[in-house]
Design a protein around this motif. Structure first.
Motif, short mmCIF file in Angstrom:
data_model
loop_
_atom_site.label_atom_id
_atom_site.label_comp_id
_atom_site.label_asym_id
_atom_site.label_seq_id
_atom_site.Cartn_x
_atom_site.Cartn_y
_atom_site.Cartn_z
N ILE A 149 0.98 -1.24 -0.02
CA ILE A 149 -0.08 0.01 -0.01
C ILE A 149 0.94 1.44 0.18
O ILE A 149 1.88 1.53 0.64
N PRO A 150 0.67 2.06 -0.76
CA PRO A 150 1.45 3.37 -1.01
C PRO A 150 1.39 4.21 0.47
O PRO A 150 0.16 4.19 1.07
N ARG A 151 2.49 4.89 0.86
CA ARG A 151 2.57 5.56 2.00
C ARG A 151 2.87 7.09 1.65
O ARG A 151 3.60 7.18 0.85
N GLY A 172 11.72 -2.19 -7.35
CA GLY A 172 10.46 -2.71 -6.24
C GLY A 172 9.42 -1.69 -6.61
O GLY A 172 9.16 -1.12 -5.75
N THR A 173 8.71 -1.72 -7.58
CA THR A 173 7.71 -0.88 -8.00
C THR A 173 6.47 -0.85 -7.42
O THR A 173 5.65 0.11 -7.10
N GLY A 174 6.18 -2.06 -6.97
CA GLY A 174 4.75 -2.33 -6.09
C GLY A 174 3.47 -1.90 -7.08
O GLY A 174 3.43 -2.43 -8.06
N ARG A 208 10.03 -8.05 -8.37
CA ARG A 208 10.35 -9.51 -8.38
C ARG A 208 9.06 -10.14 -8.34
O ARG A 208 9.03 -11.34 -8.68
N SER A 209 7.89 -9.54 -7.87
CA SER A 209 6.91 -10.36 -7.88
C SER A 209 5.57 -10.14 -9.02
O SER A 209 5.56 -8.87 -9.40
N PRO A 210 4.96 -11.17 -9.31
CA PRO A 210 4.01 -10.77 -10.63
C PRO A 210 2.92 -10.19 -10.09
O PRO A 210 2.48 -9.33 -10.96
N GLY A 232 12.06 -8.98 -12.27
CA GLY A 232 13.44 -9.27 -11.88
C GLY A 232 13.86 -8.98 -10.65
O GLY A 232 13.04 -8.34 -9.94
N ASP A 233 15.13 -9.07 -10.25
CA ASP A 233 15.68 -9.11 -9.02
C ASP A 233 16.39 -7.82 -9.13
O ASP A 233 17.59 -7.59 -9.76
N LEU A 234 16.23 -6.90 -8.32
CA LEU A 234 16.79 -5.68 -7.96
C LEU A 234 17.05 -5.08 -9.68
O LEU A 234 16.43 -4.99 -10.53
N PRO A 276 12.71 0.07 -1.20
CA PRO A 276 12.78 -1.20 -1.22
C PRO A 276 12.20 -2.01 -0.02
O PRO A 276 12.07 -0.95 0.89
N PRO A 277 12.44 -3.31 0.10
CA PRO A 277 11.99 -3.76 1.40
C PRO A 277 12.93 -3.46 2.40
O PRO A 277 14.32 -3.17 1.95
N TYR A 278 12.73 -2.80 3.74
CA TYR A 278 13.76 -2.49 4.58
C TYR A 278 13.34 -2.86 6.09
O TYR A 278 13.95 -2.05 7.06
C1 LIG Z 1 8.12 -1.50 0.09
S1 LIG Z 1 7.51 -1.96 -1.44
C2 LIG Z 1 7.69 -0.57 -2.48
C3 LIG Z 1 6.58 -0.43 -3.46
C4 LIG Z 1 6.55 0.85 -4.18
N1 LIG Z 1 7.47 1.16 -4.72
C5 LIG Z 1 5.88 2.03 -2.97
O1 LIG Z 1 6.66 2.86 -2.63
O2 LIG Z 1 4.76 1.97 -2.58
C6 LIG Z 1 8.91 -2.92 -2.19
C7 LIG Z 1 8.69 -3.81 -3.35
O3 LIG Z 1 9.58 -4.30 -3.84
C8 LIG Z 1 9.49 -5.48 -4.53
N2 LIG Z 1 10.73 -6.41 -4.22
C9 LIG Z 1 11.10 -6.95 -3.04
N3 LIG Z 1 12.32 -7.61 -3.27
C10 LIG Z 1 12.77 -7.37 -4.53
C11 LIG Z 1 13.80 -7.53 -5.46
N4 LIG Z 1 14.89 -8.48 -4.78
N5 LIG Z 1 13.91 -7.21 -6.67
C12 LIG Z 1 12.73 -6.74 -7.08
N6 LIG Z 1 11.60 -6.19 -6.36
C13 LIG Z 1 11.67 -6.50 -4.99
C14 LIG Z 1 8.36 -6.08 -3.63
O4 LIG Z 1 7.83 -6.94 -4.35
C15 LIG Z 1 7.55 -4.68 -3.11
O5 LIG Z 1 6.54 -4.57 -4.35
#
Ligand SMILES: C[S@@+](CC[C@H](N)C(=O)[O-])C[C@H]1O[C@@H](n2cnc3c(N)ncnc32)[C@H](O)[C@@H]1O
Length: 295
Positions: free
Chosen positions: A95-97, A124-126, A148-150, A174-176, A202-204
Motif C-alpha cells: 500500500i502506498p505511504r 521494487g515498483t509495487g 520480483r513479484s508478479p 526481476g531481482d533488483l 525497497p523492503p527495509y
Molecule cells: C516497500 S515495497 C515498495 C512498493 C512501491 N515502490 C511503493 O513505494 O509503494 C517494495 C517492493 O519491492 C519488491 N521487491 C522486493 N524484493 C525485490 C527484489 N529483490 N527485486 C525486485 N523487487 C523486489 C516487492 O515485491 C515490493 O513490491
C-alpha cells in the motif's frame, strides 16, 4: 440490523471500529459507507437523514467487519491515494505511504530527462506509484519499473494504463537491478548512457517482523517489507548494482527505514563510488529520503 438513516449507519460503524482500536473510526466508517452507497464524503454528509438501501447496508456491514478485523482500509476499498492520483491496490501489493510522496518530490528535483538520457529505473515498483508519478511530472521521461513479484507488476501495469501513462513505462520482472546487467562491474554502455536516475523504496524491515505493525505483517506481502535479519539486505545489494549502472553525477534516490540513515551511509562509504549523501527528514522528523550522486 437495518439502518433507517445514514447517520445511524455511521454511528454503528464508528462504535465497532472504536471497540477494535481502529484509529480514525468516524472517517473510516464514512469512507466505507460512501463506497457502499456510491457517494463521496460530501454527498454522504449532505444526506445524513436518508435511508441506507438494503444492498448498500449489506456491503457496508461486510466492510466494517473486515476493517474491525484489522484488514487495511485500502485493501477493502481496493484503492489508495498518492500525490494527485489514485491507484488500485489489493492483497499482494504494497500500500502506498505518504512518506514516499516526499521521496518522489525529492527525486523530481534531481531528474530532468533528455533525449539522450530519458530513463529512470524504479526498483521494487509495487503498485507503480513512483513510476506513475515520475511519468506524469516529466512527459519527456521514460520509466523502467522492476519488481520480483508478479502480482504488483500486473497491478502496476493496470494502474499505469488507467492513468494514461503506460506507453512511457517498460515493466520488467526481476531481482533488483540485475535485469539491466548491473551485477557486472560496468554493464552495457548503451544502457548506462540512457539511465539518468535510479530510485527505490525497497523492503527495509527486519524479517522477523519486530519493527512491523501487525496490520502490515498480517496483510501486506512479506516480500515488500522483509529484508534480511536487520532489514538491510536490499540496500546492501542495490547500492553496488546502482554504482555499476549509473554514470558519474547521476543520482540514486532511496527511501530509508527508521534508524537506517547511518547504516545506509556506511554501505555507500564502503562501496566507495559515491559523493556525499544528502538525507532529508519526513513530517515526523525521521530521516526518510537519501539522495546521492555517483562519483
Ligand atoms: C516497500 S515495497 C515498495 C512498493 C512501491 N515502490 C511503493 O513505494 O509503494 C517494495 C517492493 O519491492 C519488491 N521487491 C522486493 N524484493 C525485490 C527484489 N529483490 N527485486 C525486485 N523487487 C523486489 C516487492 O515485491 C515490493 O513490491
Amino acid at each position: 440490523m437495518d439502518f433507517p438513516r445514514v447517520a445511524d449507519a455511521l454511528r454503528w460503524g464508528e462504535e465497532i471500529l472504536t471497540a477494535e482500536g481502529i484509529n480514525g473510526p468516524r472517517i473510516q466508517a464514512t469512507l466505507l459507507l460512501g463506497d457502499a452507497m456510491g457517494f463521496n464524503r460530501a454527498q454522504l454528509l449532505a444526506n445524513l437523514r436518508d435511508p441506507v438501501p438494503a444492498a448498500a447496508a449489506d456491503t457496508y456491514r461486510r466492510s466494517i467487519r473486515r476493517r474491525a478485523a484489522h484488514e487495511p482500509l485500502q485493501y477493502i476499498r481496493g484503492r489508495a491515494p498518492f500525490l494527485d492520483f489514485e491507484v488500485e491496490v489489493g492483497p499482494g501489493v504494497f500500500i502506498p505511504r505518504p512518506e514516499t510522496e516526499m521521496v518522489v518530490e525529492e527525486a523530481l528535483s534531481l531528474w530532468q530527462p533528455t533525449a539522450q538520457t530519458p530513463w529512470a529505473v524504479d526498483v521494487g515498483t509495487g503498485s507503480g506509484i513512483i513510476s506513475i508519478a515520475l511519468t506524469r511530472a516529466r512527459p519527456a521521461g521514460r520509466i523502467c519499473p522492476i519488481d520480483r513479484s508478479p502480482t504488483p507488476l500486473v497491478t502496476a501495469r493496470r494502474n499505469a494504463t488507467n492513468l494514461g501513462v503506460a506507453d512511457r513505462i517498460a515493466f520488467i520482472r526481476g531481482d533488483l537491478l540485475s535485469p539491466l546487467g548491473a551485477d557486472q562491474h560496468e554493464p552495457d554502455s548503451g544502457v548506462r548512457q540512457t539511465v539518468g536516475m535510479v530510485i527505490s523504496n525497497p523492503p527495509y524491515a527486519p524479517e522477523d517482523g519486530r519493527d512491523v505493525d501487525p496490520e502490515v505483517s498480517d496483510h501486506e506481502p512479506r516480500e515488500a517489507w522483509a529484508a534480511g535479519p536487520e532489514g538491510m539486505d536490499a540496500y546492501a545489494r542495490l547500492i553496488p548494482q546502482a554504482a555499476n549502472l549509473l554514470l558519474p553525477g547521476r543520482p540514486l534516490v532511496l527511501e530509508l527505514g527508521y534508524g537506517q540513515a547511518d547504516l545506509v551511509t556506511d554501505i555507500l562509504a564502503g562501496d566507495g563510488r559515491w559523493q556525499e549523501p544528502r538525507i532529508l527528514p519526513d513530517f515526523n522528523e525521521i530521516p526518510r529520503t537519501l539522495t546521492v550522486q555517483r562519483a
